[in-house]
Design a protein around this motif. Structure first.
Motif, mmCIF file in Angstrom:
data_model
loop_
_atom_site.group_PDB
_atom_site.id
_atom_site.type_symbol
_atom_site.label_atom_id
_atom_site.label_comp_id
_atom_site.label_asym_id
_atom_site.label_seq_id
_atom_site.Cartn_x
_atom_site.Cartn_y
_atom_site.Cartn_z
ATOM 1 N N SER A 1 -19.125 48.279 -9.431
ATOM 2 C CA SER A 1 -19.276 49.168 -10.577
ATOM 3 C C SER A 1 -18.207 48.863 -11.618
ATOM 4 C CB SER A 1 -19.151 50.630 -10.127
ATOM 5 O OG SER A 1 -19.080 51.490 -11.249
ATOM 6 N N GLU A 2 -18.610 48.653 -12.851
ATOM 7 C CA GLU A 2 -17.642 48.405 -13.915
ATOM 8 C C GLU A 2 -16.832 49.655 -14.246
ATOM 9 O OE1 GLU A 2 -19.172 46.416 -17.305
ATOM 10 O OE2 GLU A 2 -20.296 44.927 -16.147
ATOM 11 N N ASP A 3 -17.271 50.807 -13.759
ATOM 12 C CA ASP A 3 -16.503 52.042 -13.946
ATOM 13 C C ASP A 3 -15.358 52.162 -12.948
ATOM 14 O OD1 ASP A 3 -18.178 52.824 -16.016
ATOM 15 O OD2 ASP A 3 -19.565 53.850 -14.661
ATOM 16 N N ASP A 4 -15.377 51.304 -11.918
ATOM 17 C CA ASP A 4 -14.310 51.305 -10.931
ATOM 18 C C ASP A 4 -13.032 50.804 -11.600
ATOM 19 O OD1 ASP A 4 -12.566 50.898 -8.812
ATOM 20 O OD2 ASP A 4 -14.038 49.885 -7.539
#
Length: 459
Positions: free
Chosen positions: A18-21
């Protein structure tokens, strides 16, 4: 994750990072360096040995995806794993869950190789229990209160395959009342028996308190709990009576840290989500558990101080989250980000017991690579492949001596192990003393590793 058979190939697609990680870039770098992706192709005619090699790559990729900040910090150049028991359990259980889902819709050709993958994961999960420390010793003790609590739970719809037991040096716990395998539900609690905000909102106390200025849900739950604990007609009377009457830490080493933890770390009970279909909270097993064997929850990624504060126990064995944070100046990293020794992305540093490290000698001597790199930058110990060996040794000496100057006074401040009669002490005092012993052991390991490293340099 999807599987396509066609009689020739099974395609296994793991969920992408996840790029939100916030750790996305670090994890992506590791995957790229290892040439791992989220896509795997397994021929249906693949031999067992080759299938297991592909499975190893799946596990390695999943381990990286599940790494937390602490595991990334201490992993150094070891990007293979396993990184921790938590990481391994989460990684294997995720793969098991996805493979079981694939088997529901796979064709006959794909089912064969998927079953091989699934069965091997089950073997790995079952082997984890063989690596555990020795089981806690069960004590014979009056359990009338605990039996009443279980009976109360059953009357309120609780379903369990567990029973209460007392363990030497740890107090109450749970053991399996029957053999259970991975995925079995050890405990199921109906929503109506869970102390929650929803339960509070249904009470008359909520109507009386909700309009008070500045009052929080947590405060209202606390006041509600106090009333329910001492109310003779409370539905939760037996539950509250089963709780410890006292928990004293004043005057101990732990007291200040507990007060700080209650302020820096709010307590959130988050063991899972209520199943919408059954309206109950379920506790599935992540590994098998035999009848009579201790069965315990994961309380999350917490150090011993947090577990003592909020749950009243200190785990046996090694806890990778027992760390000592270091307050170090990181301005050198920011000013000299072009230096190969500078730790440009790490702004906080920490240590833990060096017995957890796989590498005891140079270049890190059992210490975190990020910390060693930071100190080399601070001390202007710039080096590369062409640096003479004598200069490298002198740089290492400066780093180790700096760490000794930090941890030797700390070790002296902790003093020698107390000649204390723990057998007759209260359980909470025992916990505080055990925690002090743990801190001493961690600091001593740092001092020992630095001293041994200096001896290596002199040899």
């Amino acid at each position: 994750m999807a599987a396509a058979g066609g009689g020739e190939m099974v395609v296994v697609r793991l969920p992408p990072l996840s790029e939100d990680d916030p750790l996305f870039q670090d994890k992506k770098r590791i995957l790229d360096n290892r040439k791992l992706s989220c896509l795997f192709q397994v021929p249906t005619s693949c031999s067992a040995a080759d299938t297991f090699k592909i499975l190893d790559e799946m596990i390695q990729a999943t381990r990286v995806a599940h790494m937390d900040e602490l595991e990334l910090y201490f992993s150094g150049d070891d990007n293979f794993g396993p990184f921790s028991a938590r990481n391994e359990l989460e990684s294997l259980n995720l793969l098991l869950k996805f493979l079981n889902a694939l088997l529901l819709t796979a064709n006959d050709g794909a089912k064969g190789v998927l079953k091989v993958l699934r069965d091997e994961i089950l073997l790995k999960l079952r082997s984890l229990e063989l690596k555990d420390n020795g089981q806690m010793v069960v004590q014979t003790q009056n359990q009338d209160m605990e039996d009443s609590l279980l009976k109360w739970g059953e009357q309120h719809g609780v379903k369990t395959k567990l029973q209460v037991a007392f363990f030497e040096g740890a107090g109450r716990g749970m053991i399996a009342s029957e053999n259970m395998d991975v995925g079995d539900i050890a405990l199921e609690i109906p929503e109506s028996a869970i102390i929650s905000e929803e339960l509070l909102c249904q009470s008359d106390m909520f109507l009386a308190l909700k309009d008070l200025d500045g009052i929080t849900t947590e405060t209202m739950l606390l006041l509600w709990s106090i009333r329910e604990r001492y109310g003779p007609s409370s539905n939760f009377k037996i539950y509250f009576e089963a709780l410890p009457a006292n928990f004293n830490t004043e005057g101990t080493l732990l007291f200040d840290e507990l007060m700080q933890a209650k302020q820096v770390s709010p307590h959130i009970l988050n063991y899972g989500r209520v199943d919408k279909a059954t309206k109950s909270l379920k506790f599935p097993l992540s590994r098998s558990c035999e009848a009579g064997e201790q069965c315990f929850l994961s309380y999350g990624k917490h150090p011993g101080s947090h577990l003592i504060t909020f749950y009243g126990f200190l785990p046996r064995g090694d806890n990778p989250y027992d760390v000592i944070p270091l307050d170090l100046d990181t301005s050198t990293d920011e000013e000299d980000s072009s230096s190969p020794s500078a730790t440009t992305s790490q702004t906080s540093h920490m240590v833990r017991g060096t017995w957890l490290s796989r590498f005891g000698g140079p270049p890190t001597y059992g210490l975190p690579q990020c910390l060693v790199s930071h100190l080399r930058a601070v001390l202007n110990c710039n080096q590369n492949e062409s640096t003479p060996e004598a200069d490298i040794k002198e740089n290492d000496r400066m780093v180790l001596e700096t760490l000794l100057s930090i941890f030797t006074p700390l070790l002296e401040g902790l003093g020698e192990p107390d000649d204390f009669d723990r057998e007759n002490a209260c359980w909470d005092v025992k916990l505080a003393m055990d925690y002090k012993d743990l801190q001493r052991r961690i600091v001593l390991s740092i001092v020992t590793s630095c001293t041994s490293g200096l001896a290596m340099l002199d040899s």
